[in-house]
Design a protein around this motif. Sequence first.
Motif, mmCIF file in Angstrom:
data_model
loop_
_atom_site.group_PDB
_atom_site.id
_atom_site.type_symbol
_atom_site.label_atom_id
_atom_site.label_comp_id
_atom_site.label_asym_id
_atom_site.label_seq_id
_atom_site.Cartn_x
_atom_site.Cartn_y
_atom_site.Cartn_z
ATOM 1 N N VAL A 28 5.008 -0.037 -9.069
ATOM 2 C CA VAL A 28 6.279 0.672 -9.326
ATOM 3 C C VAL A 28 7.847 0.444 -9.299
ATOM 4 O O VAL A 28 7.631 -0.827 -9.056
ATOM 5 C CB VAL A 28 6.545 1.596 -7.557
ATOM 6 N N PRO A 29 8.468 0.954 -9.726
ATOM 7 C CA PRO A 29 9.522 0.560 -10.187
ATOM 8 C C PRO A 29 10.513 0.316 -8.559
ATOM 9 O O PRO A 29 10.720 1.033 -7.736
ATOM 10 C CB PRO A 29 10.718 1.540 -10.770
ATOM 11 N N THR A 30 10.584 -0.529 -8.968
ATOM 12 C CA THR A 30 11.986 -1.549 -7.435
ATOM 13 C C THR A 30 12.708 -1.925 -7.551
ATOM 14 O O THR A 30 13.200 -2.603 -8.582
ATOM 15 C CB THR A 30 10.303 -2.867 -6.887
ATOM 16 N N VAL A 31 14.232 -1.281 -7.209
ATOM 17 C CA VAL A 31 14.902 -1.236 -7.190
ATOM 18 C C VAL A 31 16.293 -2.283 -5.865
ATOM 19 O O VAL A 31 16.087 -1.916 -4.435
ATOM 20 C CB VAL A 31 16.044 0.127 -7.090
ATOM 21 N N ILE A 32 16.640 -3.379 -6.227
ATOM 22 C CA ILE A 32 17.046 -4.368 -5.576
ATOM 23 C C ILE A 32 18.568 -3.305 -4.865
ATOM 24 O O ILE A 32 18.970 -3.452 -6.451
ATOM 25 C CB ILE A 32 16.982 -5.898 -5.342
ATOM 26 N N ALA A 89 1.382 -1.415 -0.283
ATOM 27 C CA ALA A 89 -0.117 0.078 0.075
ATOM 28 C C ALA A 89 1.090 1.364 0.016
ATOM 29 O O ALA A 89 0.103 2.720 -0.819
ATOM 30 C CB ALA A 89 -1.267 0.092 1.060
ATOM 31 N N GLU A 90 2.190 1.581 0.833
ATOM 32 C CA GLU A 90 2.712 2.520 0.235
ATOM 33 C C GLU A 90 3.481 2.782 -1.047
ATOM 34 O O GLU A 90 3.844 3.187 -0.980
ATOM 35 C CB GLU A 90 3.786 2.194 1.916
ATOM 36 N N GLY A 91 3.948 1.357 -1.109
ATOM 37 C CA GLY A 91 4.257 1.671 -2.618
ATOM 38 C C GLY A 91 3.309 1.788 -3.915
ATOM 39 O O GLY A 91 4.120 2.681 -4.471
ATOM 40 N N GLN A 92 2.650 2.459 -3.722
ATOM 41 C CA GLN A 92 1.401 2.695 -4.624
ATOM 42 C C GLN A 92 1.356 4.100 -5.028
ATOM 43 O O GLN A 92 1.294 5.246 -6.086
ATOM 44 C CB GLN A 92 -0.278 2.239 -4.192
ATOM 45 N N TYR A 93 2.242 4.996 -3.757
ATOM 46 C CA TYR A 93 1.934 6.506 -3.919
ATOM 47 C C TYR A 93 3.275 6.619 -3.799
ATOM 48 O O TYR A 93 3.956 8.252 -4.045
ATOM 49 C CB TYR A 93 1.466 6.939 -2.241
ATOM 50 N N ALA A 94 4.517 5.891 -4.600
ATOM 51 C CA ALA A 94 5.899 6.592 -4.963
ATOM 52 C C ALA A 94 6.411 6.250 -6.503
ATOM 53 O O ALA A 94 5.543 5.803 -6.744
ATOM 54 C CB ALA A 94 6.919 5.661 -3.704
ATOM 55 N N ARG A 129 12.253 -10.963 0.369
ATOM 56 C CA ARG A 129 11.835 -11.372 -0.942
ATOM 57 C C ARG A 129 10.330 -10.869 -0.587
ATOM 58 O O ARG A 129 9.613 -10.125 -2.388
ATOM 59 C CB ARG A 129 12.420 -12.735 -1.017
ATOM 60 N N ARG A 130 10.077 -11.347 0.217
ATOM 61 C CA ARG A 130 7.881 -11.197 0.051
ATOM 62 C C ARG A 130 7.639 -9.440 -0.362
ATOM 63 O O ARG A 130 6.745 -9.285 -1.156
ATOM 64 C CB ARG A 130 7.487 -11.807 1.006
ATOM 65 N N ILE A 131 8.923 -9.000 0.543
ATOM 66 C CA ILE A 131 8.158 -7.451 0.599
ATOM 67 C C ILE A 131 8.657 -7.147 -0.929
ATOM 68 O O ILE A 131 7.310 -5.712 -1.695
ATOM 69 C CB ILE A 131 9.287 -6.623 1.736
ATOM 70 N N SER A 132 9.649 -6.986 -1.408
ATOM 71 C CA SER A 132 9.908 -6.722 -2.737
ATOM 72 C C SER A 132 8.743 -7.204 -3.874
ATOM 73 O O SER A 132 8.579 -6.383 -4.510
ATOM 74 C CB SER A 132 11.582 -7.656 -2.986
ATOM 75 N N GLU A 133 8.204 -8.448 -4.254
ATOM 76 C CA GLU A 133 7.473 -9.655 -4.598
ATOM 77 C C GLU A 133 6.440 -7.846 -4.722
ATOM 78 O O GLU A 133 5.779 -8.065 -6.003
ATOM 79 C CB GLU A 133 7.146 -10.651 -4.515
ATOM 80 N N ALA A 134 5.716 -7.709 -3.331
ATOM 81 C CA ALA A 134 4.309 -6.896 -3.008
ATOM 82 C C ALA A 134 4.733 -6.208 -3.844
ATOM 83 O O ALA A 134 3.531 -5.196 -4.300
ATOM 84 C CB ALA A 134 4.289 -7.387 -1.640
ATOM 85 N N LEU A 135 5.780 -5.175 -3.717
ATOM 86 C CA LEU A 135 6.184 -3.162 -4.082
ATOM 87 C C LEU A 135 6.376 -3.484 -5.596
ATOM 88 O O LEU A 135 5.759 -3.009 -6.774
ATOM 89 C CB LEU A 135 7.750 -2.724 -3.636
#
Length: 277
Positions: A139-143, A105-110, A128-134
């Motif tokens: 949203v572009p997600t950078v590891i 839900a946080e990622g939807q606004y970033a 890993r699960r948080i990375s997948e959820a984002l």
Amino acid sequence: MSSISQIKHVLVVVDGAEHSLTAVDQALAYAGMHEAALTIVVVTENLAFAAAADAMAFAQAITVSEDQRDEHLAAVRERTRNTAIEVEVHSVFEASGLIPGLVKAEGQYADIALIPGVGRWQRDGLRRRISEALLFTGVPTVILPASWNPGPIDHAVLGWNASLESFRAARALLNLAEPDARIDVAIVDDPGVESGEHRGGVQIARLFARHGHSGGVCPISSSGKDTSAVLQNYAVEQKADVLVIGGYGRSRALEFVLGGVTRELIDHQHLPIVFVH
């Protein structure tokens, strides 16, 4: 840095333990580079739910969990003192199974989300699960590897397979890359090499060129190695700033059973990897 950045709100998710604090420093530097606001979510697992059947164990577990949450929040807030950018720090304190959904839900606004890579989280399965959820928010997600020093993207490698996800990754890269950046469109084991079609790679490279970027199509043979390793090794050898890839072109369940590029790259990073779903 380009005069007009598309990044205005950066999200970073950490667990607040000592090994995650360098990711806070990286996020501060990255947000500062873009003159963006930064939200830091500090994740703490509430261990009490695992002991719910025993009242005494439940009380003890919730006390331990709350103490850890407070300790980690304090450490992150101390790390962000005297910063010149807008920073918000808050906690997600819940049972582990509910945490990824709350972070999503946080990622939807970033504009972009940052996650510390392997070895920088108390429980890597939760990371890993948080990375997948984002990733599934779009949203572009950078590891991030621990060695990353935030800087402009002057050279990127795009992992290309003509999927919808790789098209979205290409579009995201247009917003992330600096003007006049070099963008290599890397295609592993491309059946179109002999015909020169490159499964659409020529067309996407042409789009980058029309936006003022250099580079071109780079067919790569896997020689029987995993695609994830081949792409990442190529990006490192070319001294690229980032590897950008469309994440989960097939279902997450199928990748879990058969293996897949997304899962492998979430688990192994030698440079920053940007995932776009």
